[in-house]
Write a protein that holds these residues in place. Structure first.
Motif, PDB file in Angstrom:
ATOM      1  N   UNK A  19       0.828  -1.208   0.000  1.00  0.00           N
ATOM      2  CA  UNK A  19       0.000   0.000   0.000  1.00  0.00           C
ATOM      3  C   UNK A  19       0.864   1.261   0.000  1.00  0.00           C
ATOM      4  N   UNK A  20       1.956   1.256   0.782  1.00  0.00           N
ATOM      5  CA  UNK A  20       2.854   2.419   0.802  1.00  0.00           C
ATOM      6  C   UNK A  20       3.466   2.666  -0.573  1.00  0.00           C
ATOM      7  N   UNK A  21       3.963   1.597  -1.186  1.00  0.00           N
ATOM      8  CA  UNK A  21       4.603   1.745  -2.494  1.00  0.00           C
ATOM      9  C   UNK A  21       3.579   2.107  -3.566  1.00  0.00           C
ATOM     10  N   UNK A  22       2.362   1.608  -3.440  1.00  0.00           N
ATOM     11  CA  UNK A  22       1.308   1.974  -4.395  1.00  0.00           C
ATOM     12  C   UNK A  22       1.056   3.480  -4.358  1.00  0.00           C
ATOM     13  N   UNK A  23       0.986   4.034  -3.161  1.00  0.00           N
ATOM     14  CA  UNK A  23       0.754   5.474  -3.013  1.00  0.00           C
ATOM     15  C   UNK A  23       1.942   6.263  -3.555  1.00  0.00           C
ATOM     16  N   UNK A  24       3.158   5.775  -3.294  1.00  0.00           N
ATOM     17  CA  UNK A  24       4.356   6.471  -3.770  1.00  0.00           C
ATOM     18  C   UNK A  24       4.394   6.490  -5.294  1.00  0.00           C
ATOM     19  N   UNK A  25       4.135   5.336  -5.910  1.00  0.00           N
ATOM     20  CA  UNK A  25       4.172   5.257  -7.377  1.00  0.00           C
ATOM     21  C   UNK A  25       3.081   6.115  -7.984  1.00  0.00           C
ATOM     22  N   UNK A  26       1.876   6.051  -7.424  1.00  0.00           N
ATOM     23  CA  UNK A  26       0.755   6.822  -7.968  1.00  0.00           C
ATOM     24  C   UNK A  26       1.006   8.317  -7.867  1.00  0.00           C
ATOM     25  N   UNK A  27       1.603   8.750  -6.744  1.00  0.00           N
ATOM     26  CA  UNK A  27       1.885  10.181  -6.588  1.00  0.00           C
ATOM     27  C   UNK A  27       3.057  10.618  -7.465  1.00  0.00           C
ATOM     28  N   UNK A  28       4.012   9.724  -7.675  1.00  0.00           N
ATOM     29  CA  UNK A  28       5.219  10.096  -8.413  1.00  0.00           C
ATOM     30  C   UNK A  28       5.003  10.161  -9.913  1.00  0.00           C
ATOM     31  N   UNK A  29       3.999   9.478 -10.444  1.00  0.00           N
ATOM     32  CA  UNK A  29       3.733   9.522 -11.882  1.00  0.00           C
ATOM     33  C   UNK A  29       2.519  10.393 -12.208  1.00  0.00           C
ATOM     34  N   UNK A  30       2.068  11.180 -11.246  1.00  0.00           N
ATOM     35  CA  UNK A  30       0.904  12.037 -11.454  1.00  0.00           C
ATOM     36  C   UNK A  30       1.297  13.303 -12.226  1.00  0.00           C
ATOM     37  N   UNK A  31       0.290  14.063 -12.634  1.00  0.00           N
ATOM     38  CA  UNK A  31       0.536  15.326 -13.342  1.00  0.00           C
ATOM     39  C   UNK A  31       1.230  16.339 -12.439  1.00  0.00           C
ATOM     40  N   UNK A  32       0.835  16.377 -11.157  1.00  0.00           N
ATOM     41  CA  UNK A  32       1.457  17.329 -10.223  1.00  0.00           C
ATOM     42  C   UNK A  32       2.945  17.017 -10.037  1.00  0.00           C
ATOM     43  N   UNK A  33       3.272  15.724  -9.938  1.00  0.00           N
ATOM     44  CA  UNK A  33       4.690  15.354  -9.793  1.00  0.00           C
ATOM     45  C   UNK A  33       5.478  15.749 -11.034  1.00  0.00           C
ATOM     46  N   UNK A  34       4.874  15.621 -12.203  1.00  0.00           N
ATOM     47  CA  UNK A  34       5.552  16.017 -13.447  1.00  0.00           C
ATOM     48  C   UNK A  34       5.820  17.522 -13.463  1.00  0.00           C
ATOM     49  N   UNK A  35       4.829  18.315 -13.049  1.00  0.00           N
ATOM     50  CA  UNK A  35       5.029  19.780 -13.017  1.00  0.00           C
ATOM     51  C   UNK A  35       6.095  20.169 -11.999  1.00  0.00           C
ATOM     52  N   UNK A  36       6.101  19.510 -10.828  1.00  0.00           N
ATOM     53  CA  UNK A  36       7.128  19.814  -9.829  1.00  0.00           C
ATOM     54  C   UNK A  36       8.511  19.427 -10.331  1.00  0.00           C
ATOM     55  N   UNK A  37       8.609  18.304 -11.009  1.00  0.00           N
ATOM     56  CA  UNK A  37       9.907  17.878 -11.548  1.00  0.00           C
ATOM     57  C   UNK A  37      10.423  18.862 -12.589  1.00  0.00           C
ATOM     58  N   UNK A  38       9.519  19.410 -13.393  1.00  0.00           N
ATOM     59  CA  UNK A  38       9.934  20.399 -14.397  1.00  0.00           C
ATOM     60  C   UNK A  38      10.331  21.715 -13.737  1.00  0.00           C
TER      61      UNK A  38
ATOM     62  N   UNK B 106      -1.181   1.410 -14.786  1.00  0.00           N
ATOM     63  CA  UNK B 106      -1.201   1.632 -13.336  1.00  0.00           C
ATOM     64  C   UNK B 106      -2.091   2.824 -12.982  1.00  0.00           C
ATOM     65  N   UNK B 107      -2.046   3.869 -13.770  1.00  0.00           N
ATOM     66  CA  UNK B 107      -2.857   5.054 -13.485  1.00  0.00           C
ATOM     67  C   UNK B 107      -4.330   4.793 -13.760  1.00  0.00           C
ATOM     68  N   UNK B 108      -4.616   3.945 -14.729  1.00  0.00           N
ATOM     69  CA  UNK B 108      -5.995   3.744 -15.171  1.00  0.00           C
ATOM     70  C   UNK B 108      -6.774   2.797 -14.269  1.00  0.00           C
ATOM     71  N   UNK B 109      -6.128   1.782 -13.697  1.00  0.00           N
ATOM     72  CA  UNK B 109      -6.841   0.748 -12.951  1.00  0.00           C
ATOM     73  C   UNK B 109      -7.111   1.208 -11.519  1.00  0.00           C
ATOM     74  N   UNK B 110      -8.093   0.601 -10.810  1.00  0.00           N
ATOM     75  CA  UNK B 110      -8.374   0.965  -9.413  1.00  0.00           C
ATOM     76  C   UNK B 110      -7.328   0.451  -8.438  1.00  0.00           C
ATOM     77  N   UNK B 111      -7.622   0.631  -7.134  1.00  0.00           N
ATOM     78  CA  UNK B 111      -6.618   0.336  -6.104  1.00  0.00           C
ATOM     79  C   UNK B 111      -6.231  -1.140  -6.065  1.00  0.00           C
ATOM     80  N   UNK B 112      -7.214  -2.049  -6.160  1.00  0.00           N
ATOM     81  CA  UNK B 112      -6.909  -3.478  -6.064  1.00  0.00           C
ATOM     82  C   UNK B 112      -5.930  -3.958  -7.121  1.00  0.00           C
ATOM     83  N   UNK B 113      -6.199  -3.722  -8.409  1.00  0.00           N
ATOM     84  CA  UNK B 113      -5.215  -4.100  -9.435  1.00  0.00           C
ATOM     85  C   UNK B 113      -3.877  -3.376  -9.290  1.00  0.00           C
ATOM     86  N   UNK B 114      -3.902  -2.149  -8.771  1.00  0.00           N
ATOM     87  CA  UNK B 114      -2.631  -1.446  -8.543  1.00  0.00           C
ATOM     88  C   UNK B 114      -1.766  -2.197  -7.541  1.00  0.00           C
TER      89      UNK B 114
END
Length: 260
Positions: free
Chosen positions: A75-94, A151-159
């Motif tokens: 669950x921790x890694x799922x949240x980390x991956x989901x937050x790290x590949x989000x649009x907000x993370x992309x804008x912060x990285x830029x 990963x972004x498209x599927x719900x929490x269980x498949x993630x």
């Protein structure tokens, strides 16, 4: 013991903090500062990036060493991956100049390239023998981009299942996110080595065993003679025999349940 002596004993065991409470402390390097401007001038702390990087590496290495993540680690890694590949993370990285977007490419392609870079870096920690950032092949890049989009498209269980597949080395990169399967117990290195070493001999060993047991499926030939004549056909026949045995056991169970 008298109350006064008890208080002295407690103070001796738990001495009060001698640091001046009016001074400010950096949470990363634990350094004290006399006022707010001094603390602001110190930020961002150089130790923060190092601690985050080392902490995440230890987290990933511990999961890989244990053979896979637990429910809480998944669950921790799922949240980390989901937050790290989000649009907000992309804008912060830029904005922080951690990722340089291409000037002549659209926003969606740059976001896809960022997700590829981040997820490839994660795979290089988990699967260093399979993913090499210096020589990432085109097929691997396509598969990693597909995994990120899935990963972004599927719900929490498949993630959570996909996160478990990250550490399941028998699951190849092209299978992650497709089959939805994650082995409960990954194959050990010893079992994998034995499987590779016995490649080409397993069919002959089965043929010898079935000849010893007197299998009459290949009459007038013995099982070993059938294997020597056509090893591919012998393997196909074994698969048919397994299917027949399974069907017979299912029928026997049904008949026993109906009679009861």
């Amino acid at each position: 013991m008298p109350i006064r002596e008890k208080r002295k004993e407690q103070r001796r065991k738990n001495p009060p903090e001698r640091r001046d409470l009016r001074r400010l402390r950096c949470d990363d390097c634990r350094k004290d500062f006399p006022d707010v401007p001094a603390l602001v001038a110190h930020l961002p702390c150089k130790a923060s990036h190092q601690l985050v990087r080392l902490g995440f590496w230890d987290f990933i290495a511990g999961i890989a060493r244990n053979g896979g993540p637990s429910a809480g680690e998944t669950e921790k890694l799922r949240i980390i991956v989901l937050a790290s590949v989000s649009d907000d993370a992309y804008r912060l990285a830029c904005s922080d100049h951690l990722f340089a977007p291409h000037r002549f490419v659209g926003a969606e392609e740059n976001l896809r390239a960022y997700r590829l870079a981040w997820l490839a870096g994660l795979f290089s920690l988990i699967r260093p023998t399979e993913i090499n950032l210096d020589s990432l092949t085109r097929i691997d890049s396509e598969q990693i981009s597909r995994i990120a989009e899935t990963f972004i498209r599927v719900p929490d269980g498949p993630q959570r299942k996909i996160v478990g597949q990250f550490f399941a080395l028998p699951v190849r990169l092209e299978e992650i996110g497709k089959t939805g399967r994650g082995p409960k117990k990954p194959i050990s290195d010893k079992t994998r080595t034995a499987f590779v070493q016995t490649d080409g001999m397993r069919g002959q060993r089965r043929a010898n065993a079935m000849t010893t047991l007197g299998a009459d499926y290949w009459l007038p030939l013995t099982a070993l003679q059938a294997y020597q004549a056509d090893d591919v056909g012998f393997s196909r026949d074994l698969h048919k025999l397994k299917s027949r045995i399974r069907r017979k056991t299912k029928k026997a169970r049904k008949s026993s349940s109906t009679t009861e």
